[in-house]
Design an enzyme around this catalytic site. Structure first.
Site, PDB file in Angstrom:
ATOM      1  N   PHE A   3       0.836  -1.204   0.000  1.00 50.26           N
ATOM      2  CA  PHE A   3       0.000   0.000   0.000  1.00 50.26           C
ATOM      3  C   PHE A   3       0.870   1.253   0.000  1.00 50.26           C
ATOM      4  O   PHE A   3       0.635   2.191  -0.766  1.00 50.26           O
ATOM      5  CB  PHE A   3      -0.935  -0.013   1.209  1.00 50.26           C
ATOM      6  CG  PHE A   3      -1.730   1.243   1.386  1.00 50.26           C
ATOM      7  CD1 PHE A   3      -2.859   1.473   0.618  1.00 50.26           C
ATOM      8  CD2 PHE A   3      -1.340   2.201   2.308  1.00 50.26           C
ATOM      9  CE1 PHE A   3      -3.596   2.640   0.774  1.00 50.26           C
ATOM     10  CE2 PHE A   3      -2.071   3.363   2.475  1.00 50.26           C
ATOM     11  CZ  PHE A   3      -3.199   3.579   1.701  1.00 50.26           C
ATOM     12  N   LEU A   6       2.678   2.007  -3.243  1.00 54.48           N
ATOM     13  CA  LEU A   6       1.784   2.487  -4.303  1.00 54.48           C
ATOM     14  C   LEU A   6       1.194   3.864  -4.017  1.00 54.48           C
ATOM     15  O   LEU A   6       0.823   4.582  -4.941  1.00 54.48           O
ATOM     16  CB  LEU A   6       0.629   1.501  -4.493  1.00 54.48           C
ATOM     17  CG  LEU A   6       0.994   0.134  -5.036  1.00 54.48           C
ATOM     18  CD1 LEU A   6      -0.230  -0.777  -4.980  1.00 54.48           C
ATOM     19  CD2 LEU A   6       1.545   0.237  -6.437  1.00 54.48           C
ATOM     20  N   ARG A   7       1.098   4.238  -2.739  1.00 57.37           N
ATOM     21  CA  ARG A   7       0.350   5.440  -2.377  1.00 57.37           C
ATOM     22  C   ARG A   7       1.177   6.592  -1.826  1.00 57.37           C
ATOM     23  O   ARG A   7       0.620   7.595  -1.410  1.00 57.37           O
ATOM     24  CB  ARG A   7      -0.735   5.086  -1.362  1.00 57.37           C
ATOM     25  CG  ARG A   7      -1.715   4.048  -1.859  1.00 57.37           C
ATOM     26  CD  ARG A   7      -2.520   4.564  -3.036  1.00 57.37           C
ATOM     27  NE  ARG A   7      -3.445   3.566  -3.505  1.00 57.37           N
ATOM     28  CZ  ARG A   7      -3.445   3.039  -4.716  1.00 57.37           C
ATOM     29  NH1 ARG A   7      -2.570   3.440  -5.611  1.00 57.37           N
ATOM     30  NH2 ARG A   7      -4.319   2.138  -5.060  1.00 57.37           N
ATOM     31  N   VAL A   8       2.514   6.447  -1.819  1.00 56.89           N
ATOM     32  CA  VAL A   8       3.387   7.543  -1.390  1.00 56.89           C
ATOM     33  C   VAL A   8       4.362   7.834  -2.523  1.00 56.89           C
ATOM     34  O   VAL A   8       5.083   6.949  -2.960  1.00 56.89           O
ATOM     35  CB  VAL A   8       4.156   7.190  -0.098  1.00 56.89           C
ATOM     36  CG1 VAL A   8       5.108   8.321   0.271  1.00 56.89           C
ATOM     37  CG2 VAL A   8       3.198   6.923   1.051  1.00 56.89           C
ATOM     38  N   GLU A  24      -2.474   9.952  -0.436  1.00 58.40           N
ATOM     39  CA  GLU A  24      -1.064  10.047  -0.073  1.00 58.40           C
ATOM     40  C   GLU A  24      -0.912  10.560   1.361  1.00 58.40           C
ATOM     41  O   GLU A  24      -0.052  10.091   2.113  1.00 58.40           O
ATOM     42  CB  GLU A  24      -0.318  10.951  -1.045  1.00 58.40           C
ATOM     43  CG  GLU A  24       1.172  11.001  -0.789  1.00 58.40           C
ATOM     44  CD  GLU A  24       1.915  11.857  -1.782  1.00 58.40           C
ATOM     45  OE1 GLU A  24       3.095  11.575  -2.017  1.00 58.40           O
ATOM     46  OE2 GLU A  24       1.327  12.812  -2.331  1.00 58.40           O
TER      47      GLU A  24
END
Length: 53
Positions: A3, A6-8, A24
């Site tokens: 996660f 992919l999200r930062v 983010e």
């Protein structure tokens, strides 16, 4: 870890990510908490290019 990778958005990531700012911000807070709880695992994650095993 998946996660977070992919999200930062991070320039030093092995795989670039372009998340929406709202998700983010959630991921950044989650990562701060995770880094406090599991510092060795977080360090390995960073050293491995922010790729989960």
């Amino acid at each position: 870890m998946n996660f977070l990778s992919l999200r930062v958005k991070r320039e030093d990531s092995t795989f670039p990510s372009f998340p929406q700012r709202e998700i983010e911000m959630v991921a950044e807070k989650m990562e701060r908490l995770w880094a406090e709880l599991m510092p060795l695992t977080h360090e390995a994650f960073e050293a491995n290019g922010r790729v989960c095993p």
